[in-house]
Design an enzyme around this catalytic site. Structure first.
Site, PDB file in Angstrom:
ATOM      1  N   THR A   1       0.813  -1.063  -0.012  1.00  0.00           N
ATOM      2  CA  THR A   1       0.168   0.062   0.174  1.00  0.00           C
ATOM      3  C   THR A   1       0.911   1.235  -0.014  1.00  0.00           C
ATOM      4  O   THR A   1       1.812   1.190   0.610  1.00  0.00           O
ATOM      5  CB  THR A   1      -0.897   0.046   1.278  1.00  0.00           C
ATOM      6  OG1 THR A   1      -1.601   1.183   1.327  1.00  0.00           O
ATOM      7  CG2 THR A   1      -0.140  -0.286   2.508  1.00  0.00           C
TER       8      THR A   1
ATOM      9  N   TYR B   1      -2.153   0.551  10.085  1.00  0.00           N
ATOM     10  CA  TYR B   1      -2.345  -0.276   8.516  1.00  0.00           C
ATOM     11  C   TYR B   1      -0.957  -0.010   7.937  1.00  0.00           C
ATOM     12  O   TYR B   1      -0.545  -1.258   7.258  1.00  0.00           O
ATOM     13  CB  TYR B   1      -3.231   0.440   7.851  1.00  0.00           C
ATOM     14  CG  TYR B   1      -3.454   0.012   6.407  1.00  0.00           C
ATOM     15  CD1 TYR B   1      -3.672  -1.310   6.051  1.00  0.00           C
ATOM     16  CD2 TYR B   1      -3.570   0.644   5.311  1.00  0.00           C
ATOM     17  CE1 TYR B   1      -3.926  -1.749   4.677  1.00  0.00           C
ATOM     18  CE2 TYR B   1      -3.613   0.506   3.957  1.00  0.00           C
ATOM     19  CZ  TYR B   1      -3.942  -1.000   3.901  1.00  0.00           C
ATOM     20  OH  TYR B   1      -3.948  -1.306   2.479  1.00  0.00           O
TER      21      TYR B   1
END
Length: 343
Positions: free
Chosen positions: A131, A155
């Site tokens: 990501t 995250y």
């Protein structure tokens, strides 16, 4: 350079690709891209956020968790797995701030089990769903792979830790990997075979289309005081089918050069603000939606736009759907089909 294996040859060898999270949003598109290109595919998914019906007929499916090492070993042996595409994980940034241990468990600890199982089974190629959140709040307008990685939420950290694990493991074992750092994934399969189906999803385009179709009363705009042209967050939106195609090309690249690993951004290099996206949804649906302005969410950077130069130079990847209205149109078609499926 080693000659590049053809897809037909790879399929003929009957070495399957295990897709983790293959019943989920991005994973199900990865499965379709592999099947369309002629690869044998196997899916494992615990169906926490995925759907059994999202896995095409004829694809071997295992309902289970990637932290189940015994199950993984059985799948690898029974299905003759030669590569892994790892999509399974948790993806909601604000939730990661509120519940960090969930993210370090699902995204990092479970990935360690999967990587270890792959090494034990002698699997040579690993594609990882990473990501752009690993970059945190970048100091540049367009983020390249050399931009410092300074995550601002669990995250991002959970994904960066897995990238680090893969790099270390590739240095010690006969396994190469490609980490694709996604920017904002949106849209749906152009043939409406699958799409974003998770209830309560937080993806902006999904939320906006639900509002346009009367499934939500309004769309919350989180933050209007960012240092951006209109004060709302700017993101690089990539069509999910283009993203899935990049995974297939990445797999080919790993097979062509088994000693080379890759880390690449996956985006278009063009940013749209929240308000620009909502304007586009209004335009495509011809149904203006109610917008409600709220405070910023924890862990959201002001702007995140890719520099996709490396992936365009490294892979023969040609995006087909790099247009915001097209992305929204495909997502709208899926949202309408999903309404019919659910009655």
């Amino acid at each position: 350079m080693t000659s590049k294996p053809t897809l037909a040859k790879a399929a003929g060898n009957k070495q399957a690709v295990l897709v983790t999270g293959g019943a989920g949003y991005i994973g199900s598109h990865g499965v379709l891209a592999l099947l369309d290109a002629g690869w044998p595919v196997v899916v494992i998914d615990n169906l926490t956020t995925g759907f059994r019906w999202a896995v095409p007929d004829g694809v071997p499916f295992y309902e289970g968790d990637i932290e189940d090492a015994q199950l993984l070993a059985r799948i690898f042996a029974d299905e003759n797995v030669g590569a892994i595409m790892h999509f399974a994980g948790s993806v909601v940034v604000p939730e990661s701030v509120a519940n960090p241990l969930k993210y370090y468990h699902n995204n990092t600890a479970k990935s360690r089990v999967l990587i270890e199982a792959a090494v034990k089974a002698g699997i040579g190629h690993f594609i990882f769903s990473s990501t752009a959140a690993t970059y945190g709040v970048p100091d540049v307008a367009a983020v390249s792979e050399d931009t410092p990685q300074r995550p601002i939420n669990p995250y991002g950290w959970s994904k960066l830790m897995t990238e680090q694990m893969l790099g270390d493991v590739a240095g010690a074992h006969p396994l190469n990997f490609c980490a694709l750092r996604y920017f904002n994934v949106a849209g749906a399969d152009p043939q409406a075979r699958t799409g974003q189906s998770t209830a309560g999803a937080t993806h902006l385009i999904k939320v906006a289309l639900e509002a346009a179709l009367g499934k939500r009363d309004y769309v919350g705009v989180f933050g209007t005081d960012f240092d951006t042209p209109d004060g709302t967050g700017v993101r690089d939106y990539i069509h999910v089918s283009d993203l899935a195609s990049a995974h297939v090309h990445a797999l080919e690249a790993l097979m062509a050069e088994p000693t080379r690993s890759l880390i690449m951004n996956c985006g278009y290099g063009r940013g749209f603000s929240v308000l620009e996206v909502l304007d586009a949804v209004d335009r495509v649906t011809n149904n203006p939606i109610d917008r409600r302005f709220e405070g910023r969410r924890a862990g959201d950077p002001a702007s995140l736009i890719s520099d996709p130069s490396l992936i365009r130079e490294t892979l023969p990847w040609e995006p087909k759907y790099a247009d915001l209205d097209t992305i929204i149109s495909h997502a709208l078609a899926w949202e309408r089909k999903l309404t019919d499926l659910r009655g």
